[in-house]
Write an enzyme that holds these catalytic residues in place. Structure first.
Site, mmCIF file in Angstrom:
data_model
loop_
_atom_site.group_PDB
_atom_site.id
_atom_site.type_symbol
_atom_site.label_atom_id
_atom_site.label_comp_id
_atom_site.label_asym_id
_atom_site.label_seq_id
_atom_site.Cartn_x
_atom_site.Cartn_y
_atom_site.Cartn_z
ATOM 1 N N SER A 2 88.241 38.157 37.603
ATOM 2 C CA SER A 2 87.019 37.509 37.133
ATOM 3 C C SER A 2 85.787 38.307 37.553
ATOM 4 C CB SER A 2 86.935 36.107 37.743
ATOM 5 O OG SER A 2 85.653 35.556 37.561
ATOM 6 N N TYR B 20 87.384 30.572 45.880
ATOM 7 C CA TYR B 20 88.028 30.978 44.608
ATOM 8 C C TYR B 20 87.741 32.456 44.333
ATOM 9 C CZ TYR B 20 88.162 32.074 39.677
ATOM 10 O OH TYR B 20 88.361 32.724 38.483
ATOM 11 N N LYS C 68 90.263 36.045 44.285
ATOM 12 C CA LYS C 68 90.362 37.075 43.234
ATOM 13 C C LYS C 68 90.137 38.463 43.824
ATOM 14 C CE LYS C 68 91.274 34.552 39.632
ATOM 15 N NZ LYS C 68 92.601 34.626 38.999
HETATM 16 C C1 WQD Z 1 77.952 28.689 33.299
HETATM 17 C C2 WQD Z 1 76.471 28.339 33.396
HETATM 18 C C3 WQD Z 1 75.899 26.823 35.158
HETATM 19 C C4 WQD Z 1 77.989 23.347 33.599
HETATM 20 C C5 WQD Z 1 82.934 30.033 36.434
HETATM 21 C C6 WQD Z 1 83.751 30.906 37.342
HETATM 22 C C7 WQD Z 1 84.432 31.977 36.539
HETATM 23 C C8 WQD Z 1 85.226 31.328 35.464
HETATM 24 C C9 WQD Z 1 84.292 30.528 34.557
HETATM 25 C C10 WQD Z 1 87.461 30.763 36.080
HETATM 26 C C11 WQD Z 1 75.977 28.297 34.837
HETATM 27 C C12 WQD Z 1 75.616 26.211 33.787
HETATM 28 C C13 WQD Z 1 77.495 24.629 33.739
HETATM 29 C C14 WQD Z 1 77.097 22.272 33.390
HETATM 30 C C15 WQD Z 1 75.265 23.804 33.454
HETATM 31 N N1 WQD Z 1 86.189 30.463 36.051
HETATM 32 N N2 WQD Z 1 76.152 24.846 33.657
HETATM 33 N N3 WQD Z 1 75.754 22.539 33.319
HETATM 34 O O1 WQD Z 1 80.065 29.283 36.843
HETATM 35 O O2 WQD Z 1 79.511 31.137 35.172
HETATM 36 O O3 WQD Z 1 81.875 30.794 35.900
HETATM 37 O O4 WQD Z 1 83.698 29.525 35.384
HETATM 38 O O5 WQD Z 1 88.060 31.679 35.624
HETATM 39 O O6 WQD Z 1 85.269 32.719 37.399
HETATM 40 O O7 WQD Z 1 82.901 31.530 38.276
HETATM 41 O O8 WQD Z 1 80.805 29.122 34.417
HETATM 42 O O9 WQD Z 1 80.620 27.392 32.691
HETATM 43 O O10 WQD Z 1 80.634 26.670 35.135
HETATM 44 O O11 WQD Z 1 78.632 27.811 34.200
HETATM 45 O O12 WQD Z 1 74.035 24.027 33.395
HETATM 46 O O13 WQD Z 1 77.493 21.067 33.255
HETATM 47 O O14 WQD Z 1 76.272 27.042 32.861
HETATM 48 O O15 WQD Z 1 74.838 26.503 36.055
HETATM 49 O O16 WQD Z 1 74.660 28.817 34.868
HETATM 50 P P1 WQD Z 1 80.445 30.083 35.650
HETATM 51 P P2 WQD Z 1 80.227 27.668 34.094
#
Ligand code: WQD
Length: 343
Positions: free
Chosen positions: A126, A151, A155
């Site tokens: 990731s 997590y 990785k």
């Molecule tokens: C994306 C953006 C949130 C939810 C993680 C892991 C990565 C992979 C994907 C496993 C951020 C914003 C999110 C919400 C929001 N996981 N958000 N409201 O954190 O970039 O990546 O998930 O393989 O390894 O690190 O993904 O989709 O959680 O968030 O505003 O209800 O959306 O703050 O900026 P992230 P995400």
């Protein structure tokens, strides 16, 4: 004779889409999964798309005896290893579960590969390993920073375990794929993301809000140093991502590289903000999304997007699907789930 690939975590989101593409490419696929974060009905969806129902064993990769038996009964040419715990927030509260599951699973597979003549392993990593980049776009030579969560740390450690094992002279190869943000669903509407409980990730939360399962989306912060104040990510279509795994396993099994371990960033090379994604959703769905700006989420990084040149030029893979079509596929999937009364 079709080459046989073991896909661990193959009933999961990225795993199931990869199984379909492997089958389309003529590989024989066997799935193992402990179903802790996926549903066995995914096998029906895979079969509806590819016409082939993959062999499936409910199995935990931390159970070395079970794995040993599986390897004795099958001669795998390669492994694609998805099986892992992957919720950033949960890992902060349950670090030992994450270290045990994510590290022991990989070690078990690596230990069994040489004696069972398994040539190589494609590992699901990731962009989390980069932490907050000093600059974007980010390539594979960017510094690995201290992980922001257990997590992310698993990785990083997994990647080091692979490097050290190969460096020790193990007769195996590996391709490490660092995903950016996988989103969307198969265009058939037969498989997609199936978050269990409240979605942690942005896109399933958007589509569940759009369909009325969730009351309102919380946007975690709009006071970042970005054009519209919300975080920026490199959102990549899950089918594009799945196709990259087929290219990687073919590269590895055909010994196309001198390097025994190769690393590739899998992204589109374009960043999009949370607020931009909401606008795209509203455009493709015709739904006005109910959301509010709230405080930042702990552990979030401000902005990251890939420099995908190495994957494009060396791996010979490029992300093709537009953000609009990808969001439309996620929305189509959400509507299909609702029609089936699943969510
Ligand atoms: C994306 C953006 C949130 C939810 C993680 C892991 C990565 C992979 C994907 C496993 C951020 C914003 C999110 C919400 C929001 N996981 N958000 N409201 O954190 O970039 O990546 O998930 O393989 O390894 O690190 O993904 O989709 O959680 O968030 O505003 O209800 O959306 O703050 O900026 P992230 P995400």
């Amino acid at each position: 004779m079709a080459q046989k690939i073991l896909v661990t975590g193959g009933t999961g989101y990225i795993g199931s889409h990869t199984v379909v593409e492997l089958q389309n490419a003529g590989f024989e696929v066997i799935i193992i999964d402990n179903l802790s974060n996926s549903n066995v009905d995914v096998l029906d969806g895979i079969a509806k798309i590819s016409g082939i129902r993959p062999l499936f064993y409910e199995m935990d990769c931390t159970d070395k005896n079970a794995l040993e038996l599986l390897f004795k009964e099958n001669s795998f040419d390669g492994i694609i290893h998805f099986a892992a715990s992957k919720a950033v927030g949960e890992s902060v509260h349950k670090p030992l579960m994450y270290y045990r599951n994510n590290l022991v699973s990989l070690i078990n597979l690596l230990e069994l590969m040489p004696d069972n003549n398994v040539k190589g392993i494609v590992f699901s990593s990731s962009c989390t390993v980069y932490g907050e980049p000093d600059k974007n776009p980010i390539d594979e030579n960017a510094p690995i920073k201290p992980a922001a969560s257990p997590y992310g740390n698993t990785k990083q450690i997994n990647e080091e375990i692979i490097q050290d094992f190969v460096h020790s002279g193990a007769p195996i190869k590996s391709i490490i794929l660092r995903y950016f943000n996988p989103i969307g669903a198969h265009p058939s509407g037969e498989i997609g993301e199936l978050p269990i409980g409240v979605p942690q990730n942005l896109v399933p939360y958007i589509t569940q809000t759009g369909i009325g399962i969730r009351e309102q989306l919380s946007v975690f912060g709009n006071d970042y140093n970005t054009p519209d104040g919300s975080c920026i990510r490199d959102f990549i279509n899950v089918v594009d991502l799945a196709k990259a795994h087929v290219v990687a396993i073919e590269r590895m099994l055909q010994d196309k590289s001198e390097d025994r371990v190769e690393i590739f960033n899998l992204g589109t090379g374009k960043g999009a903000s949370v607020l931009e994604l909401i606008k795209i959703f509203e455009k493709v769905s015709g739904v006005s999304l109910n959301y509010k700006i709230v405080d930042r989420r702990e552990g979030d990084i401000e902005q990251i997007w890939a420099q995908p040149d190495k994957a494009n030029n060396v791996l010979g893979w490029t992300a093709k699907e537009s953000l609009e079509d990808t969001i439309a596929s996620a929305w189509n999937w959400q509507k299909r789930l609702s029609e089936k009364g699943i969510m």
